[in-house]
Design a protein around this motif. Structure first.
Motif, PDB file in Angstrom:
ATOM      1  N   GLU A  99      11.902  24.741 -23.079  1.00 12.74           N
ATOM      2  CA  GLU A  99      10.726  24.189 -24.005  1.00 12.74           C
ATOM      3  C   GLU A  99      10.619  22.574 -24.131  1.00 12.74           C
ATOM      4  OE1 GLU A  99       8.408  25.796 -25.107  1.00 12.74           O
ATOM      5  OE2 GLU A  99       9.176  27.813 -24.663  1.00 12.74           O
ATOM      6  N   VAL A 100      11.908  21.962 -23.502  1.00  9.61           N
ATOM      7  CA  VAL A 100      12.003  20.781 -23.528  1.00  9.61           C
ATOM      8  C   VAL A 100      12.509  20.153 -22.253  1.00  9.61           C
ATOM      9  CG1 VAL A 100      14.103  20.594 -24.763  1.00  9.61           C
ATOM     10  CG2 VAL A 100      12.727  18.630 -24.627  1.00  9.61           C
ATOM     11  N   GLN A 101      12.146  19.021 -21.526  1.00  9.12           N
ATOM     12  CA  GLN A 101      12.541  18.540 -20.467  1.00  9.12           C
ATOM     13  C   GLN A 101      13.704  17.576 -20.375  1.00  9.12           C
ATOM     14  OE1 GLN A 101      11.738  19.467 -17.195  1.00  9.12           O
ATOM     15  NE2 GLN A 101      10.330  20.892 -18.087  1.00  9.12           N
ATOM     16  N   LEU A 102      14.840  18.010 -20.025  1.00  4.47           N
ATOM     17  CA  LEU A 102      16.011  16.996 -20.173  1.00  4.47           C
ATOM     18  C   LEU A 102      16.498  16.266 -18.871  1.00  4.47           C
ATOM     19  CD1 LEU A 102      18.183  19.156 -22.536  1.00  4.47           C
ATOM     20  CD2 LEU A 102      16.732  17.154 -23.322  1.00  4.47           C
ATOM     21  N   ASP A 103      15.460  15.943 -17.955  1.00  2.50           N
ATOM     22  CA  ASP A 103      15.839  15.498 -16.967  1.00  2.50           C
ATOM     23  C   ASP A 103      16.666  13.975 -16.799  1.00  2.50           C
ATOM     24  OD1 ASP A 103      14.219  17.614 -15.912  1.00  2.50           O
ATOM     25  OD2 ASP A 103      12.478  16.309 -15.114  1.00  2.50           O
ATOM     26  N   ASN A 104      16.315  13.441 -17.791  1.00  4.13           N
ATOM     27  CA  ASN A 104      16.822  11.852 -17.965  1.00  4.13           C
ATOM     28  C   ASN A 104      18.342  12.171 -18.217  1.00  4.13           C
ATOM     29  OD1 ASN A 104      14.619  10.497 -16.957  1.00  4.13           O
ATOM     30  ND2 ASN A 104      13.862  10.035 -19.057  1.00  4.13           N
ATOM     31  N   THR A 105      18.422  13.000 -19.119  1.00  3.35           N
ATOM     32  CA  THR A 105      19.743  13.468 -19.709  1.00  3.35           C
ATOM     33  C   THR A 105      20.712  13.752 -18.417  1.00  3.35           C
ATOM     34  OG1 THR A 105      18.840  13.906 -21.596  1.00  3.35           O
ATOM     35  CG2 THR A 105      21.405  14.651 -21.391  1.00  3.35           C
ATOM     36  N   SER A 106      20.155  14.698 -17.824  1.00  3.53           N
ATOM     37  CA  SER A 106      20.877  15.112 -16.510  1.00  3.53           C
ATOM     38  C   SER A 106      21.270  14.222 -15.440  1.00  3.53           C
ATOM     39  CB  SER A 106      19.913  16.552 -15.667  1.00  3.53           C
ATOM     40  OG  SER A 106      20.944  17.059 -14.827  1.00  3.53           O
ATOM     41  N   LYS A 107      20.145  13.379 -15.259  1.00  2.00           N
ATOM     42  CA  LYS A 107      20.326  12.281 -14.335  1.00  2.00           C
ATOM     43  C   LYS A 107      21.460  11.454 -14.822  1.00  2.00           C
ATOM     44  CE  LYS A 107      17.760   8.058 -13.088  1.00  2.00           C
ATOM     45  NZ  LYS A 107      16.545   7.270 -13.051  1.00  2.00           N
ATOM     46  N   PHE A 108      21.476  10.971 -16.201  1.00  2.00           N
ATOM     47  CA  PHE A 108      22.559   9.949 -16.672  1.00  2.00           C
ATOM     48  C   PHE A 108      24.129  10.693 -16.257  1.00  2.00           C
ATOM     49  CE2 PHE A 108      25.574   9.489 -20.093  1.00  2.00           C
ATOM     50  CZ  PHE A 108      25.774   8.056 -19.952  1.00  2.00           C
ATOM     51  N   LEU A 109      24.091  12.030 -16.712  1.00  2.00           N
ATOM     52  CA  LEU A 109      25.321  12.567 -16.389  1.00  2.00           C
ATOM     53  C   LEU A 109      25.825  12.862 -14.667  1.00  2.00           C
ATOM     54  CD1 LEU A 109      25.092  15.403 -18.953  1.00  2.00           C
ATOM     55  CD2 LEU A 109      26.497  13.803 -19.041  1.00  2.00           C
ATOM     56  N   SER A 110      24.697  12.784 -14.037  1.00  2.66           N
ATOM     57  CA  SER A 110      24.785  12.770 -12.510  1.00  2.66           C
ATOM     58  C   SER A 110      25.402  11.427 -11.994  1.00  2.66           C
ATOM     59  CB  SER A 110      23.757  13.070 -11.900  1.00  2.66           C
ATOM     60  OG  SER A 110      23.448  14.589 -11.854  1.00  2.66           O
TER      61      SER A 110
END
Length: 449
Positions: A99-110
């Motif tokens: 229900e929520v996009q966490l693309d930037n969070t995932s990008k940071f971890l990458s």
């Protein structure tokens, strides 16, 4: 009369037994559903708890990277950050966050693990960390600390019973999200918003901005073609006019039109780039009846096909065979230097030499006329950099792609060691050993690992 009463008693008995069975089944089903929901909630809680721990570790490790000037210490710290970031991404992927996009969070971890790894490799190779890179580390540390604080706040609410992670799925199940469900969704959205001003990092790792957002070299400055023009290109490839439009792919690295032909005995699919009108892929599915051609003959068929369709100066390298079809890799050659990034794959039917497939993405992404500077080292000087255990049988110059998409001019040394064949790439300018590959050779093909 007595018989009628017996029938009634018998019916009542069955009815009561059925009612009791239904109650027991309902109770058991409800209990099982609650147990299943509890297990799911426990799994989410455990994943979230581990996520908080990994992010906390990343924050501490990033602080340490800003204090060290030791290549060995930075290599150790970067390895730890890389591992913790990968685990954090795994935990994030286990949460019900549809229900929520966490693309930037995932990008940071990458990027955080990738960036520190690249810096450590630079230090090992004798380079010093610049002031800008130290500033980038400090910025990454600040974002890690903010992420840790936000996640820790959510975790406290979970443990106090104020919110439940599974509430994010209520909307997905068609139920109205309650206050708790809205609360955790808002908290997760706050996590994502904290990365809105996250800076672009330009470095030599695979998650760098200049790689993720790179434009295909062949398509730069190319005009868009219409659907009709793309269809003409596709029909010219197979010398046929019975293709029909199938789809337009827009949200990809290379937007393209796809055309198809489908009948009882064969299926054909051809994709043509929207910019430039280049063939992106071609697939011809049909039954292959045995093998009449050897790999040399198949390679000649593939080379002729490439030449006919505008792919010049291509050199075959590796291949594999499966189901009567040979897939042969070709790389572009410029000034006697093999450019491995400019890759084209051709599928050839071994029963009659038909071309059954073409894949050009690597070529379209990378092909350009390069300004190749000469090698600083002679082949003899480069050979002194490799182990004497390798019995060298062939040598040539090649441009080798790195994870960063940067290309390195190398001497390619092919040879044998312990009855197995290897390839070693030595930087032609500084003598650094860039890559070592084992050649896997069998009746089914030649591949590298």
């Amino acid at each position: 009369m007595e018989q009628k009463r017996s029938i009634h008693i018998w019916l009542y008995t069955i009815l009561i037994a059925g009612l009791v069975a239904a109650i027991i089944w309902g109770f058991t089903a409800t209990k099982s559903a609650k147990a299943l929901e509890l297990n799911g909630e426990n799994h989410y809680n455990r994943a979230f708890h581990e996520l908080v721990g990994y992010v906390d570790d990343i924050d501490v490790l990033l602080s340490k990277t800003q204090l060290t000037k030791s290549p060995a210490q930075l290599a150790k710290l970067s390895s730890d950050i890389f591992r913790q970031a990968a685990e954090a991404k795994s935990c994030l992927g286990q949460l019900p966050t549809s229900e929520v996009q966490l693309d930037n969070t995932s990008k940071f971890l990458s990027q955080v693990g990738d960036y520190t790894y690249v810096l450590s490799q630079s230090m090992i190779n004798g380079e010093e960390i610049s002031e800008q890179e130290y500033e980038d580390l400090a910025s990454l540390g600040e974002y890690a600390a903010n992420l840790r604080d936000t996640l820790s706040g959510i975790e406290e609410q979970i443990y106090s019973g104020e919110i439940r992670i599974s509430d994010t799925n209520r909307k997905k199940r068609g139920k109205v999200a309650d206050a708790a469900g809205n609360s955790i969704l808002e908290d997760l959205e706050d996590v994502e918003k904290s990365f809105e001003d996250y800076p672009s990092l330009i470095y030599d790792g695979p998650f760098s901005e200049h790689i993720v957002n790179r434009e295909p070299e062949m398509l730069k400055n190319s005009e868009e073609v219409s659907q009709e023009q793309a269809l003409q290109k596709a029909e010219e490839l197979i010398n046929s006019q019975d293709l029909v439009f199938e789809s337009l792919s827009e949200n990809t690295a290379i937007p393209s039109y796809t055309f198809a032909r489908d009948n009882e005995n064969e299926q054909i699919s051809i994709s043509v780039t929207k910019k430039g009108g280049y063939i992106l892929s071609y697939l011809y599915n049909r039954n292959v009846d045995g093998e009449q051609l050897d790999i040399k003959e198949a390679t000649e068929k593939a080379a002729q096909f490439l030449q006919k369709n505008g792919f010049y100066s291509m050199q075959d390298s590796y291949y594999e065979k499966s189901g009567g079809v040979a897939t042969i890799n070709f790389a572009y050659v410029q000034d006697n230097v093999t450019c491995y990034s400019d890759l084209v794959k051709v599928r050839v039917a071994l029963d009659n030499g038909d071309i059954l497939g073409l894949e050009t993405k690597g070529y379209l992404m990378n092909h350009t006329e390069r300004e190749l500077s000469g090698a600083s080292l002679t082949v003899e000087e480069a050979r002194e950099k490799i182990s004497t255990n390798l019995e060298v049988s062939a040598t040539k110059l090649a441009l080798v792609p790195k994870d960063s998409m940067r290309e390195v001019l190398c001497y390619e040394f092919k040879g044998a060691f312990n009855d197995r064949n290897f390839i070693i790439y030595v930087n032609a300018n500084n003598g650094r050993e860039e890559e070592i590959f084992l050649l896997i050779e069998s009746d089914e093909g030649v591949l590298t690992i």
